[in-house]
Design an enzyme around this catalytic site. Structure first.
Site, PDB file in Angstrom:
ATOM      1  N   SER A  73       0.826  -1.211   0.000  1.00 17.26           N
ATOM      2  CA  SER A  73       0.000   0.000   0.000  1.00 17.26           C
ATOM      3  C   SER A  73       0.857   1.256   0.000  1.00 17.26           C
ATOM      4  O   SER A  73       2.000   1.259   0.456  1.00 17.26           O
ATOM      5  CB  SER A  73      -0.906   0.016   1.227  1.00 17.26           C
ATOM      6  OG  SER A  73      -1.723  -1.124   1.245  1.00 17.26           O
TER       7      SER A  73
HETATM    8  N1  SAH Z   1      -1.014  -4.455   3.822  1.00 19.98           N
HETATM    9  C1  SAH Z   1      -0.301  -4.893   2.680  1.00 19.98           C
HETATM   10  C2  SAH Z   1      -1.121  -4.644   1.436  1.00 19.98           C
HETATM   11  C3  SAH Z   1      -1.149  -5.835   0.588  1.00 19.98           C
HETATM   12  S1  SAH Z   1      -2.280  -5.794  -0.711  1.00 19.98           S
HETATM   13  C4  SAH Z   1       1.051  -4.224   2.558  1.00 19.98           C
HETATM   14  O1  SAH Z   1       1.254  -3.240   3.239  1.00 19.98           O
HETATM   15  O2  SAH Z   1       1.899  -4.699   1.812  1.00 19.98           O
HETATM   16  C5  SAH Z   1      -3.592  -6.768  -0.088  1.00 19.98           C
HETATM   17  C6  SAH Z   1      -3.279  -8.179   0.276  1.00 19.98           C
HETATM   18  O3  SAH Z   1      -4.488  -8.781   0.645  1.00 19.98           O
HETATM   19  C7  SAH Z   1      -2.700  -9.024  -0.828  1.00 19.98           C
HETATM   20  O4  SAH Z   1      -1.473  -9.544  -0.432  1.00 19.98           O
HETATM   21  C8  SAH Z   1      -3.720 -10.132  -1.006  1.00 19.98           C
HETATM   22  O5  SAH Z   1      -3.135 -11.379  -1.304  1.00 19.98           O
HETATM   23  C9  SAH Z   1      -4.391 -10.144   0.351  1.00 19.98           C
HETATM   24  N2  SAH Z   1      -5.728 -10.729   0.387  1.00 19.98           N
HETATM   25  C10 SAH Z   1      -6.730 -10.620  -0.504  1.00 19.98           C
HETATM   26  N3  SAH Z   1      -7.807 -11.306  -0.069  1.00 19.98           N
HETATM   27  C11 SAH Z   1      -7.476 -11.841   1.128  1.00 19.98           C
HETATM   28  C12 SAH Z   1      -8.167 -12.659   2.058  1.00 19.98           C
HETATM   29  N4  SAH Z   1      -9.428 -13.072   1.875  1.00 19.98           N
HETATM   30  N5  SAH Z   1      -7.511 -13.045   3.169  1.00 19.98           N
HETATM   31  C13 SAH Z   1      -6.234 -12.648   3.396  1.00 19.98           C
HETATM   32  N6  SAH Z   1      -5.546 -11.888   2.545  1.00 19.98           N
HETATM   33  C14 SAH Z   1      -6.155 -11.483   1.411  1.00 19.98           C
END
Ligand code: SAH
Length: 665
Positions: A73
């Site tokens: 993010s």
């Molecule tokens: N907070 C993270 C943002 C990652 S993007 C950072 O700072 O890097 C969002 C993430 O949510 C992705 O890695 C994706 O794989 C995960 N995601 C999507 N659906 C999900 C679910 N149902 N349970 C857990 N993770 C999920």
């Protein structure tokens, strides 16, 4: 780390990162982020959370790509969510979507404990190792579907969802402590709203919208389905803007479609099954309009020539043919012996009765399965017109008579070398007939056309049964080439301004160069029309459905059944159309001004084809193939729910219509 130079360069880059990190903190400070958060952003080395190739951008206030097609993010958005959720020292925080682990790391510098759930195993494991190596031991990472939360450590004072879902999962709200807040992007890909839900001390929930954001999709039990693509929601939204929706066949507004058809000479109307009432009904409606308003003079079907000729005679007020036999009685009978076709034949008859008898609208068959009835028709014609030629033709066709009950066995016998091919002999009948075209055609053009096309059927059917033993592609191609040749002969017969509408399965109508079958060497009627007449003279119109009922058989030659059509695979074009939640629509695929949608739809997807046989149990293997819809068709007509057509003789025909002719029940 041997040389001094290397040590210097490592130290140099550390300094650069340090100043970049300070710049990021200043940027966030300028945007009003509080001190506790700023300390966390100053402390967490973001460059360790991004791929090495991205390290130089790590301290810019932007999201960056990480593994598994996900993103880390944007720092400001992380700060915004932490503030919106009111994360404070001493609290327990749940994060859904660990990704790189960066946001969890930031939260862990503020709160007491951070529990983070990630659905991609590799990301979860990578984050766990990295966070441990940085000594952030108050972050706990779980590989699981985060839409269900992490009940073991509930309740949480703050819940941060880092991916966009269709709605706030109830399971997460259940794990929210009184006085706590959940923050989550809600909405389709590319257009979510950041939503905050607060639980008051008495347990009540209050929801607010904080602003527009853009996150990767939340995929899971209470999120999007894992099979739909990230951008599908955007494509669906775009589709909603470009289609002409309708409630049902009767109420469909077709003016725009007819205008797009314009001066095209050949319009091919497809079907995604051989047993769907709505497809037949819509083809009849469009055909009626093309006949009445665009001067179309013939309907040509994926059915046998001699059978269609019966309907042709009926629709043209000509006396019934003298030889009695049941047309369309070859399996699959329901394909043309059904209520919708009969009603269309009735309409055509009434229409012709009102119109100039010199310019009737005819009904013809393009298929080649009538080897022996066609041979009979040729001989009967020659008996009357040219008895000497009839003798010669009878001897030539006579070679095939032993195979009358099983032409497939003929192909097998030739392939095995047990029987000599009749190819040259049967082809010669057609050649001789065509050579005398002028003499014959001068007397009665349409009778000659009938004989010549029957002779073409015999020649091509003979080749077809032999080709079956060379494989599916060879026989398929022969059949579609035959249909194209027959259509060509019909156009030629009708004259330079002739216009013909064709009813055939999508698999013949669609341009094979846009499908998996084309890649295997198949060509199709629609494709041959485009090549022969030019793409502007031709319109290829595909039909699709999501679910409902259909007439089909379980095995070749078995009786027909009403079968339930399974809801389409979410990865397919049909799955996409279903998500538009419109009962029916016409989607123009050809127009330049729809370029954006065209581009979005061009990447190949699954498409479903149900033929004479439908096997829902093995649907994915037996009924889906890959295609690129906008290249395959010019228009796409959608019915979300469809119903089985009614075969003739099912006892429910409309009163007052003759039951016996032209279908000879
Ligand atoms: N907070 C993270 C943002 C990652 S993007 C950072 O700072 O890097 C969002 C993430 O949510 C992705 O890695 C994706 O794989 C995960 N995601 C999507 N659906 C999900 C679910 N149902 N349970 C857990 N993770 C999920």
């Amino acid at each position: 780390m041997g040389s001094v130079a290397q040590i210097h360069s490592v130290k140099g880059s550390a300094d650069r990162l340090d100043s970049a990190s300070r710049r990021l903190v200043r940027t966030l400070a300028a945007r009003g982020i509080d001190d506790a958060s700023l300390r966390a952003f100053g402390e967490v080395p973001r460059h360790r959370f991004v791929p090495a190739a991205m390290a130089e951008f790590a301290y810019q206030d932007i999201p960056l790509p990480i593994a598994e097609g996900q993103t880390i993010s944007q720092p400001y958005v992380v700060a915004w969510m932490i503030r919106a959720a009111g994360v404070k020292p001493g609290q327990r925080v749940l994060e859904v979507g660990t990704g790189s682990g960066y946001a969890a790391a930031i939260a862990s510098r503020i709160a007491a404990e951070v529990y983070s759930v990630e659905r991609h195993r590799a990301l979860a494991e990578g984050a766990r190792v990295l966070l441990a190596s940085l000594g952030y031991d108050n972050v706990h990472v779980l590989h699981a579907d985060g839409t269900r939360g992490w009940s073991e450590h509930a309740p949480y004072d703050a819940i941060l969802v880092a991916a966009g879902g269709p709605s706030v999962p109830a399971a997460l709200l259940d794990q929210l402590a009184p006085g706590g807040a959940l923050v989550m992007p809600v909405g389709p890909a590319d257009e979510q709203t950041l939503v905050r839900v607060r639980r008051d001390e008495r347990g009540g929930l209050a929801r607010e919208e904080l602003g527009d954001v853009r996150f990767v999709p939340l995929v899971g039990e209470h999120g999007w389905s894992p099979t739909s693509r990230a951008s599908d929601a955007a494509v669906v939204a775009l589709m909603g803007e470009c289609v002409q929706p309708f409630e049902n066949v009767e109420l469909a507004e077709l003016d725009a479609l007819l205008e797009r058809i314009g001066t095209a000479r050949v319009v091919l109307l497809g079907e995604a099954t051989h047993g769907t009432h709505e497809f037949y009904r819509m083809r009849a409606r469009i055909s009626r309009a093309l006949i009445e308003r665009h001067g179309f003079q013939a309907v040509a079907i994926e059915g046998d020539w001699p059978d269609a000729a019966r309907v042709n005679r009926y629709a043209r007020h000509l006396p019934p043919a003298s030889v009695p036999w049941r047309p369309f009685s070859r399996f699959p009978t329901w394909m043309w012996r059904n209520e919708d076709v009969r009603l269309f034949a009735e309409w055509l008859r009434v229409h012709n009765g009102k119109m100039d008898p010199e310019r009737p609208t005819g009904f013809y068959g393009l298929d080649l399965y009538s080897l022996f009835t066609s041979a009979d028709a040729v001989l009967r014609y020659l008996d009357q017109e040219d008895p000497e030629a009839a003798l010669v033709a009878r001897a030539r066709y006579g070679l095939l008579t032993p195979w009358q009950t099983d032409p497939v066995a003929y192909g097998r016998a030739v392939a095995a070398g047990r029987f000599e091919s009749c190819e040259a002999k049967v082809a010669q009948v057609l050649v001789d007939l065509l050579a005398r075209r002028l003499d014959h055609a001068a007397q009665d053009g349409e009778r000659f056309l009938d004989a010549a096309e029957n002779a073409r059927v015999v020649a091509d059917a003979e080749a077809y049964y032999r080709a079956m033993y060379r494989g599916n592609v060879a026989s398929w191609n022969l059949r579609d080439r035959h249909m194209a040749d027959t259509l060509g002969a019909l156009l030629e017969f009708l004259g330079p301004d002739a216009k013909v509408v064709v009813w055939a399965h999508n698999s013949h109508v669609g341009d094979a160069t846009a499908t998996e079958m084309g890649a295997e060497g198949e060509h199709t009627l629609g494709q041959l029309c485009r090549a022969g007449l030019g793409p502007d003279a031709v319109r290829l119109i595909g039909f699709g459905t999501d679910h409902g009922t259909v007439i089909a058989a379980s095995n070749w030659g078995e009786p027909h059944e009403v079968k339930r059509v399974r809801p389409a695979d979410p990865r397919s074009y049909e799955g996409l159309c279903h998500r538009a939640q419109i009962p029916g629509f016409v989607l123009p695929l050809r127009q330049a001004r729809r370029e954006v949608l065209r581009d979005e739809l061009t990447a190949p997807r699954l498409e479903r084809a149900i033929g004479v046989i439908y096997r829902p149990e093995t649907e994915l293997q037996s009924h889906y193939f890959r295609a690129s819809l906008p290249r395959q068709f010019d228009e796409w007509i959608w019915f979300d729910r469809t119903t089985a057509l009614r075969p003739l003789g099912s006892g429910r025909s409309e009163p007052g219509l003759p039951e016996t002719y032209p279908f000879a029940l």
